[in-house]
Motif scaffolding. Structure first.
Motif, short mmCIF file in Angstrom:
data_model
loop_
_atom_site.label_atom_id
_atom_site.label_comp_id
_atom_site.label_asym_id
_atom_site.label_seq_id
_atom_site.Cartn_x
_atom_site.Cartn_y
_atom_site.Cartn_z
N PHE A 203 0.83 -1.21 0.00
CA PHE A 203 0.00 0.00 0.00
C PHE A 203 0.87 1.26 0.00
O PHE A 203 0.62 2.21 -0.76
CB PHE A 203 -0.93 0.00 1.21
N VAL A 204 1.89 1.28 0.85
CA VAL A 204 2.79 2.45 0.92
C VAL A 204 3.48 2.68 -0.41
O VAL A 204 3.57 3.83 -0.90
CB VAL A 204 3.82 2.25 2.05
N ILE A 205 3.96 1.62 -1.03
CA ILE A 205 4.67 1.75 -2.31
C ILE A 205 3.73 2.26 -3.41
O ILE A 205 4.09 3.16 -4.17
CB ILE A 205 5.31 0.41 -2.69
N CYS A 206 2.54 1.69 -3.49
CA CYS A 206 1.59 2.14 -4.51
C CYS A 206 1.19 3.60 -4.30
O CYS A 206 1.13 4.38 -5.26
CB CYS A 206 0.34 1.24 -4.50
N PHE A 207 0.94 3.97 -3.05
CA PHE A 207 0.52 5.34 -2.75
C PHE A 207 1.61 6.34 -3.10
O PHE A 207 1.36 7.35 -3.77
CB PHE A 207 0.16 5.44 -1.26
N THR A 208 2.83 6.09 -2.66
CA THR A 208 3.92 7.05 -2.85
C THR A 208 4.31 7.19 -4.32
O THR A 208 4.45 8.30 -4.83
CB THR A 208 5.15 6.66 -2.02
N TYR A 209 4.48 6.06 -5.03
CA TYR A 209 4.90 6.16 -6.42
C TYR A 209 3.80 6.74 -7.31
O TYR A 209 4.09 7.42 -8.29
CB TYR A 209 5.34 4.79 -6.95
N PHE A 210 2.54 6.49 -6.96
CA PHE A 210 1.45 7.11 -7.72
C PHE A 210 1.53 8.63 -7.62
O PHE A 210 1.44 9.34 -8.63
CB PHE A 210 0.10 6.62 -7.18
N HIS A 211 1.76 9.15 -6.41
CA HIS A 211 1.85 10.60 -6.23
C HIS A 211 3.16 11.16 -6.78
O HIS A 211 3.19 12.29 -7.28
CB HIS A 211 1.70 10.94 -4.74
N ILE A 212 4.24 10.38 -6.70
CA ILE A 212 5.52 10.84 -7.25
C ILE A 212 5.39 11.10 -8.75
O ILE A 212 5.76 12.17 -9.26
CB ILE A 212 6.63 9.82 -6.97
N PHE A 213 4.88 10.13 -9.48
CA PHE A 213 4.78 10.28 -10.93
C PHE A 213 3.68 11.28 -11.31
O PHE A 213 3.78 11.93 -12.36
CB PHE A 213 4.54 8.92 -11.58
N LYS A 214 2.67 11.41 -10.48
CA LYS A 214 1.64 12.42 -10.73
C LYS A 214 2.23 13.83 -10.61
O LYS A 214 2.01 14.70 -11.47
CB LYS A 214 0.49 12.24 -9.75
N ILE A 215 3.02 14.05 -9.57
CA ILE A 215 3.66 15.35 -9.37
C ILE A 215 4.68 15.63 -10.48
O ILE A 215 4.75 16.75 -11.02
CB ILE A 215 4.34 15.41 -7.99
N CYS A 216 5.47 14.63 -10.85
CA CYS A 216 6.46 14.82 -11.92
C CYS A 216 5.79 15.11 -13.25
O CYS A 216 6.27 15.93 -14.04
CB CYS A 216 7.33 13.57 -12.04
N ARG A 217 4.65 14.47 -13.50
CA ARG A 217 3.93 14.73 -14.74
C ARG A 217 3.38 16.16 -14.76
O ARG A 217 3.44 16.85 -15.77
CB ARG A 217 2.79 13.72 -14.89
N GLN A 218 2.85 16.61 -13.62
CA GLN A 218 2.36 17.98 -13.54
C GLN A 218 3.50 18.98 -13.72
O GLN A 218 3.35 20.00 -14.40
CB GLN A 218 1.67 18.21 -12.19
N HIS A 219 4.65 18.66 -13.11
CA HIS A 219 5.81 19.55 -13.22
C HIS A 219 6.30 19.64 -14.68
O HIS A 219 6.62 20.72 -15.17
CB HIS A 219 6.93 19.04 -12.33
N THR A 220 6.32 18.51 -15.37
CA THR A 220 6.73 18.50 -16.77
C THR A 220 5.77 19.31 -17.63
O THR A 220 6.17 20.04 -18.55
CB THR A 220 6.81 17.05 -17.29
#
Length: 325
Positions: A203-220
């Motif tokens: 659960f921790v891994i899915c939650f964190t990586y989902f938000h990591i790539f979401k933030i990186c996509r928004q930043h790009t």
């Protein structure tokens, strides 16, 4: 042949296919286990030496967890010497039950450490991207060392009930006959392990990586919009020094995590099915177990292929060894 026959009388040979005899099965098991043992030990020793020879790898705080995983995987390879030597030599079986329990417990603890480290790595990358300004105050070397100590303590404690007859800690593909026939899994203990280890880590891994790539996509997307509005050198420089290094490093760690769960998912599914007495297949038991254990070597391959700094450190280590020879 006679020595292998003697071994096969004392050891469990799970791969029971009809057109193979017991000697062929034991030889096949021996080849698989010896090869994995060698690859795991050699690969993780290489990772440990490269980390000591490449100071740039210590730039990221996750290097603490990567090195912890490397040591845990190295100990997995060393622990695999027990079934390796048992298959290559005659085993008296005097303390077979104790050896099975200790071996299963050690393997389970070491893989629990790897799983917990992967979860901590994902949290570390999440904090690095979501809180870049306060990251250095939140994640300090002292806190990282404390976290690693707690991981080892928690992993050792969570599997202790197996010594008091509550169930099997999760090791299948049994080499010793006592492990396969007398040490049975327990549905309640399996649920206990899943609820306190497997499920929270996933659960921790899915939650964190989902938000990591979401933030990186928004930043790009924001960078591309700025480039479209203000096509200048300053915007390009700002885009290059933003989250792209963190994103690239997060991708490396995401690959390691993905391969970990791909290799461990068949093992976990079989663990649940066997504990519930739904499925019991010696061949599946052996294959899923050693497929999961092979992850201890895959981490080395992924990291060496994905991280340029690691490849540079590996090249320098190779040049040093070659020049000394």
């Amino acid at each position: 042949s006679s020595s292998v026959l003697n071994v096969s009388e004392h050891l469990s040979c799970p791969l029971g296919f009809g057109h193979y005899n017991a000697v062929d099965i034991c030889i096949l098991e021996t080849v698989v286990i010896v090869l994995l043992t060698f690859l795991i030990i050699a690969g993780n020793l290489t990772v440990i030496f490269v980390f000591h020879c490449a100071p740039l790898l210590h730039h990221y705080t996750t290097s603490y967890f990567i090195q912890t995983m490397a040591y845990a995987d190295l100990f997995v390879g060393v622990s695999c010497l027990v079934p390796t030597l048992s298959l290559l030599h005659y085993s008296t079986g005097v303390h077979e039950s104790l050896m099975c329990q200790v071996f299963g417990y050690i393997i389970s603890v070491l893989k629990s450490v790897s799983m917990a480290c992967l979860a901590c790595i994902s949290v570390d990358r999440y904090l690095a991207i979501t809180k870049p300004l306060s990251y250095n105050q939140l994640v300090t070397p002292c806190r990282l060392r404390l976290c690693i100590i707690l991981i080892w303590i928690y992993s050792c404690l969570i599997f202790l009930p197996s010594f008091f007859g509550w169930g099997k800690p999760g090791y299948h593909g049994d080499i010793f006959e006592w492990c396969a026939t007398s040490w049975l899994t327990n549905a309640y203990f399996t649920g206990f392990i899943v609820c306190l280890l497997y499920a929270p880590a996933a659960f921790v891994i899915c939650f964190t990586y989902f938000h990591i790539f979401k933030i990186c996509r928004q930043h790009t997307k924001e960078i591309n919009d700025r480039r479209a509005r203000f096509p200048s050198h300053e915007v390009d420089a700002a885009g290059e020094t933003g989250h792209s290094p963190d994103r690239r490093y997060a991708m490396v760690l995401f690959r390691i995590t993905s391969v970990f769960y791909v290799l461990w998912l068949p093992y976990i599914i079989y663990f649940l099915l066997e504990s519930s007495r739904v499925l019991e297949n010696p061949a599946l038991s052996f294959l899923t177990t050693w497929l999961a254990i092979s992850n201890s070597f895959c981490n080395c391959v992924i990291y060496s292929l994905s991280n340029s700094v690691f490849r540079l450190g590996l090249r320098r280590l190779s040049e040093t060894i070659c020049s000394s020879c």
